[in-house]
Enzyme design. Sequence first.
Site, PDB file in Angstrom:
ATOM      1  N   GLU A 193      13.004   1.893   0.981  1.00 43.86           N
ATOM      2  CA  GLU A 193      13.379   3.266   0.627  1.00 43.86           C
ATOM      3  C   GLU A 193      14.257   3.321  -0.611  1.00 43.86           C
ATOM      4  O   GLU A 193      15.021   4.258  -0.795  1.00 43.86           O
ATOM      5  CB  GLU A 193      14.069   3.950   1.819  1.00 43.86           C
ATOM      6  CG  GLU A 193      15.225   3.145   2.403  1.00 43.86           C
ATOM      7  CD  GLU A 193      15.871   3.806   3.625  1.00 43.86           C
ATOM      8  OE1 GLU A 193      15.525   4.951   3.938  1.00 43.86           O
ATOM      9  OE2 GLU A 193      16.744   3.167   4.233  1.00 43.86           O
ATOM     10  N   ASP A 223     -22.083  -3.206   7.037  1.00 43.71           N
ATOM     11  CA  ASP A 223     -22.037  -4.668   6.888  1.00 43.71           C
ATOM     12  C   ASP A 223     -20.636  -5.163   7.251  1.00 43.71           C
ATOM     13  O   ASP A 223     -19.923  -4.486   7.996  1.00 43.71           O
ATOM     14  CB  ASP A 223     -22.522  -5.135   5.497  1.00 43.71           C
ATOM     15  CG  ASP A 223     -21.582  -4.757   4.373  1.00 43.71           C
ATOM     16  OD1 ASP A 223     -20.613  -4.019   4.633  1.00 43.71           O
ATOM     17  OD2 ASP A 223     -21.800  -5.200   3.230  1.00 43.71           O
TER      18      ASP A 223
HETATM   19 MG    MG Z   1      18.177   7.267   5.042  1.00 44.13          MG
END
Ligand code: MG
Length: 287
Positions: A129, A270
């Site tokens: 993050e 496939d």
């Molecule tokens: Mg956070």
Amino acid sequence: MRPRRALLYVPGTSMKMMSKAAGLDLDTVCLDLEDAVALGQKEEARALAAQALAELDFGRTERCVRINEAGSDLARADLAAILPLHPDAIILPKVDSPEALLWADEMLLEAESSHGWTIGGIALIALIETAMGVVRLADIAGATPRLQALAFGAEDLMADVGGKRTPSNREVAYPRSAVALTAAAFGLQALDQVFVAYKDLDGFRAEAEEAAILGYQGKQVIHPAQAQVAQEAFTPSEEEIAHARRVLEAMREAQARGKGVFALEGRMVDGPMIKAAQRILARAGIL
Ligand code: MG
Ligand code: COA
């Protein structure tokens, strides 16, 4: 690896919510000591989370704790309070280097050794993050065998990048995909971003389905209603299971005729479609 279709965050400051979360029969509940807890409340949250781990019956639910940033005094105090209760997993926020995971790995190893617990028994989950976390994804994913999942955090990432969050998710298209892709490359689970508009369950379901399309196996959630929807969205549907069975049946017939590629319902099938069908049945617990 245990499924983590829904990972429900619960503020470590609320015994009432932790108690409710423990009884919801979810895959994972994560007691939060980081962003959901104000600086002045860290100590209280730690003590309450430890009490919740000690006293509540979580049933089959994984008991996870999100601590503060690796290497910080806050994180040290978090681990000192909760490790004696043997949580099942620790989520590390804002991971931007392999060293962050190695720091946690060492602390967990020390606790496991000193208590005589199974070494490696406490799992690690890394939250990707930050911009640096995205740039160093592969280094982070390969840091330690204790790492089981990469979780993507859109809000913190965009705050770091200086962009804007939009309902379109176009600003996170690249990092969100990169997290799923890197997780697959390293045999880890990928857990999708939080959907903050917790009353909009239709919007939540659409985002969860999109995450499944991208290769995510679960979603971080903030409300019990979202958790139920996530557990459904990341479980193969009856239609998907029926289709996967038809693909494998047709594959067996084609193989008997010595054919690797064949047609089913107007579409070519496939290798990759067969692999996808096997994955669906495995996720449904059938294969
Ligand atoms: Mg956070
Ligand atoms: N875990 C457990 N129980 C929760 C919950 C959660 N994350 N979120 C809500 N609940 C409970 C409420 O306590 C309430 O219980 P009750 O019916 O027994 O009183 C019930 O679910 C319905 O909640 P609701 O009234 O719809 O929501 P709210 O206004 O109480 O809470 C939030 C909304 C967003 C503040 C709350 O969901 C929350 O704190 N979520 C987690 C946030 C978090 O941890 N963020 C950090 C990680 S991103």
